[in-house]
Design a protein around this motif. Sequence first.
Motif, short mmCIF file in Angstrom:
data_model
loop_
_atom_site.label_atom_id
_atom_site.label_comp_id
_atom_site.label_asym_id
_atom_site.label_seq_id
_atom_site.Cartn_x
_atom_site.Cartn_y
_atom_site.Cartn_z
N HIS A 8 0.84 -1.20 0.00
CA HIS A 8 0.00 0.00 0.00
C HIS A 8 0.89 1.26 0.00
CE1 HIS A 8 -2.87 3.02 1.29
NE2 HIS A 8 -3.83 2.18 0.99
N PRO A 9 0.48 2.29 -0.73
CA PRO A 9 1.30 3.51 -0.81
C PRO A 9 1.61 4.16 0.53
CG PRO A 9 -0.32 3.50 -2.57
CD PRO A 9 -0.65 2.32 -1.69
N SER A 25 4.48 0.27 -5.21
CA SER A 25 3.18 0.58 -4.61
C SER A 25 1.98 0.08 -5.38
CB SER A 25 3.05 2.10 -4.43
OG SER A 25 4.09 2.62 -3.65
N THR A 26 2.17 -0.35 -6.62
CA THR A 26 1.02 -0.84 -7.39
C THR A 26 1.39 -2.15 -8.07
OG1 THR A 26 1.58 0.27 -9.48
CG2 THR A 26 0.26 1.53 -7.89
N TRP A 77 -6.52 -2.92 -3.18
CA TRP A 77 -7.97 -2.80 -3.39
C TRP A 77 -8.40 -1.42 -3.85
CZ3 TRP A 77 -11.31 0.52 -0.83
CH2 TRP A 77 -10.72 1.28 0.19
N TRP A 78 -7.69 -0.38 -3.43
CA TRP A 78 -8.05 1.01 -3.70
C TRP A 78 -7.69 1.43 -5.13
CZ3 TRP A 78 -4.14 3.63 -5.75
CH2 TRP A 78 -2.88 3.02 -5.62
N ASP A 79 -6.85 0.67 -5.81
CA ASP A 79 -6.24 1.11 -7.07
C ASP A 79 -7.30 1.16 -8.19
OD1 ASP A 79 -4.76 1.43 -9.41
OD2 ASP A 79 -3.30 -0.13 -8.92
N PRO A 80 -7.48 2.32 -8.80
CA PRO A 80 -8.47 2.39 -9.89
C PRO A 80 -8.16 1.43 -11.03
CG PRO A 80 -7.22 4.45 -9.71
CD PRO A 80 -6.87 3.63 -8.52
N ASP A 129 -14.04 -5.46 -1.45
CA ASP A 129 -15.00 -6.23 -2.25
C ASP A 129 -14.29 -7.49 -2.76
OD1 ASP A 129 -17.00 -7.18 -3.86
OD2 ASP A 129 -16.67 -5.68 -5.44
#
Lengths: 298, 298
Positions: free
Chosen positions: B156-157, B167-168, B194-197, B241
């Motif tokens: 996570h960043p 980070s990704t 999970w947050w990554d668009p 999710d």
Amino acid sequence: MNAPDPRLSINQATIKHADLATALRVTADAGVQAIGLWREPVQEVGLATAARMLTDSGLRFTTHCRSGFFTMPEGPARRASIDDNRVAIEEAATLAAAGAPGSTAILVLVVGGLPPLGEPGARDLVGARERVRDAIGELAPDAVAAGVTLAIEPLHPMYASDRCVVSTLGQALDIAADFPADVVAATVDTFHIWWDPDVLASIARAGAEGRIATYQVCDWKTPLPADVLLSRHYPGDGVIDFASLTDAVVATGYDRDIEVEIFNEQIWATDPAVAVAVAVAGFAASVSPHLPAGARRA
Amino acid sequence: MNAPDPRLSINQATIKHADLATALRVTADAGVQAIGLWREPVQEVGLATAARMLTDSGLRFTTHCRSGFFTMPEGPARRASIDDNRVAIEEAATLAAAGAPGSTAILVLVVGGLPPLGEPGARDLVGARERVRDAIGELAPDAVAAGVTLAIEPLHPMYASDRCVVSTLGQALDIAADFPADVVAATVDTFHIWWDPDVLASIARAGAEGRIATYQVCDWKTPLPADVLLSRHYPGDGVIDFASLTDAVVATGYDRDIEVEIFNEQIWATDPAVAVAVAVAGFAASVSPHLPAGARRA
């Protein structure tokens, strides 16, 4: 001590416990030429009074912070948020008109997080992001009418669930792409995006699309404090490479004011005049060397 | 209570305070079929003994956690790190050979953060990332020789400065792209991405490139605890999710074990048998419904 950089703007959050009169006074007394305001201290004195105080201060107005928070599903809470955003747009327009020449009518948007656990959509990040797009679509005509630019602020991914489902500059630009660049643009804040492997490309893209509404600087340092919202530092006190980020912003032709916006319990506890003085010094050491001489907008 | 999902693996970090014997026993006693181990408890008993204990447990071995931490500039510390990574590669190979059929020789890499403030390169994120690529290039021949897959884990960043400059998932894949897919791949951990668009597209890409070394699940919830390293939760207790993420992983053809890896002070303080039981239940409720019936690898 040298005069503050003419492009430095103090975001009022940096001196959060100062009321509007104090914030304007310590900023102007420090020789800083511009300020970004927050809604609560403006509303505390009333918009008309705040506008007069701003005019009297002689400061440029750079951004109005902050509105947004419209990720909730349709219903009364969403309607109330949209209505409140309309009020914020009017505030931004009024304050920009009251500021010194060179003021900008920019409303910073923090879009909101997921609905609380247990409520519908609490795990639907995609849906929440769609509702951001829908809300901005509703507000765009108001922004056009008021001459205000809505500046979507991507927030660091550690805030993705509870505060802002827009986590990268690229994602903010993807949402903004549906609208004219002077209506919907992005807030470029070093603290939120410094870690992004695409950050330099995204800044270049934002510039090419004319969507850098505002450039904000503060620093990142670990360990994070217990409240991660308050983990921002004076430029130069942390690990962010202001050279490469500022170079990228300057390369796009961005020539407006640059805000120092810091949320930090210890900084808030200091005398606001001292906090401004330290921000001035941090900006001079970490940001000013990367700004072209004489490029300041008239 | 139903039998645990046959694809569930308990990562030893979830029951951090259990020694190796206890971790193996509570995992097997719960009817779980697989385990991911950590270096410290393995080294505590010695590799040969650990391998024998693993064989006796009848469990599959899924990952060895964790190595990496090679962002420092050239010098003795970097050499020591590279050497230690070579030891970790051997450990992973030995343990995979000692586990039940279906075990996998995967070494999870957490690549390391920026050099400390005040040292050279403390603000050079690009340089640190280049040194990650260089280190993996040095280690790749050892991984090939040992038959071990190096699994770069994007973190996570919020850990970008002090723990992991990758980070990704997309960034991990960009580094892995220089190497064969069975030598360098990625760890797909829901908590970190999970947050990554771009998360669904990045999972699809990882699958298409054959680079999902391991899929790890745990949940995200706010407020974050004072130590943000310990902010992981049982699947289902937070906002992630697991349907969309697991669907994306399954769609790539990934058919191996799935680890539950949780760092959480409260979970560590519970009886490890209880923690495993709750992990089993959380996995059954949040992850199993998205796994195809009968797709378990022989």
